[in-house]
Write a protein that holds these residues in place. Structure first.
Motif, short mmCIF file in Angstrom:
data_model
loop_
_atom_site.label_atom_id
_atom_site.label_comp_id
_atom_site.label_asym_id
_atom_site.label_seq_id
_atom_site.Cartn_x
_atom_site.Cartn_y
_atom_site.Cartn_z
N TYR A 89 -11.82 7.51 -4.23
CA TYR A 89 -11.57 6.35 -3.37
C TYR A 89 -12.88 5.70 -2.99
CZ TYR A 89 -6.71 7.65 -3.13
OH TYR A 89 -5.41 7.93 -3.46
N ARG A 118 -4.87 0.84 -3.87
CA ARG A 118 -3.93 1.80 -3.28
C ARG A 118 -4.56 2.48 -2.08
NH1 ARG A 118 -4.10 6.52 -7.86
NH2 ARG A 118 -5.47 7.88 -6.72
N THR A 120 -4.13 6.21 0.48
CA THR A 120 -3.56 7.52 0.73
C THR A 120 -3.88 7.87 2.17
OG1 THR A 120 -3.85 8.22 -1.56
CG2 THR A 120 -3.61 9.96 0.08
N THR A 122 -3.67 10.40 5.68
CA THR A 122 -3.56 11.72 6.28
C THR A 122 -3.40 11.52 7.77
OG1 THR A 122 -4.98 12.71 4.58
CG2 THR A 122 -4.73 13.93 6.65
#
Length: 145
Positions: A89, A118, A120, A122
């Motif tokens: 990333y 994109r 992601t 957490t």
């Protein structure tokens, strides 16, 4: 000393054995050199209703818009921190919202930025500590030199 920026120069001087004027001069020099960037407040996010924290990895698409991603993220008040990182990333963002649905809205806004390929996420379950003051290295005494 980085724990409470409201302390007076006299109080700090008493602690470290310097005059108020000497402490003032040293602080002024640290500001001029850029060591001290700012004197700031630490606001409790929970008190503001921002009890939902997530770390979001963001990947650029490698296109011409990549340089425009960070400035667009800076405009989003929910993005508290943004770090350019190496690896799969390109950015790591710390995001604070009121709840999961609000995070979803932020993620949609991030994905709508030209150049974002994109994300992601957490979600933070519990924060053990954060906003920790830097611990300055102790000066070596002449005995250790």
């Amino acid at each position: 000393m980085s724990v409470d920026s409201r302390r007076s120069y006299a109080d700090i001087g008493h602690e470290v054995g310097l005059s108020t004027a000497a402490v003032h001069e040293r602080v002024r020099k640290l500001v001029e050199r850029g060591v001290i960037r700012r004197f700031s407040l630490s606001v409790d996010p929970l008190a503001l209703g921002l009890g939902f924290t997530a770390f979001v990895m963001i990947r650029n698409d490698g296109g011409v818009h990549c340089r425009e991603v960070a400035p667009r993220l800076r405009e989003m008040p929910e993005v508290q921190e943004l770090h350019s990182v190496a690896g799969e990333y390109d950015f790591l963002a710390k995001i604070r919202t009121s709840h999961a649905r609000a995070l979803e809205d932020v993620l949609y806004a991030i994905k709508a930025i030209p150049g974002v390929a994109r994300t992601t996420s957490t979600v933070v379950l519990n924060t053990e500590f954060e906003d920790r003051p830097l611990r300055l290295p102790r000066a070596k005494s002449s005995e250790n030199s």
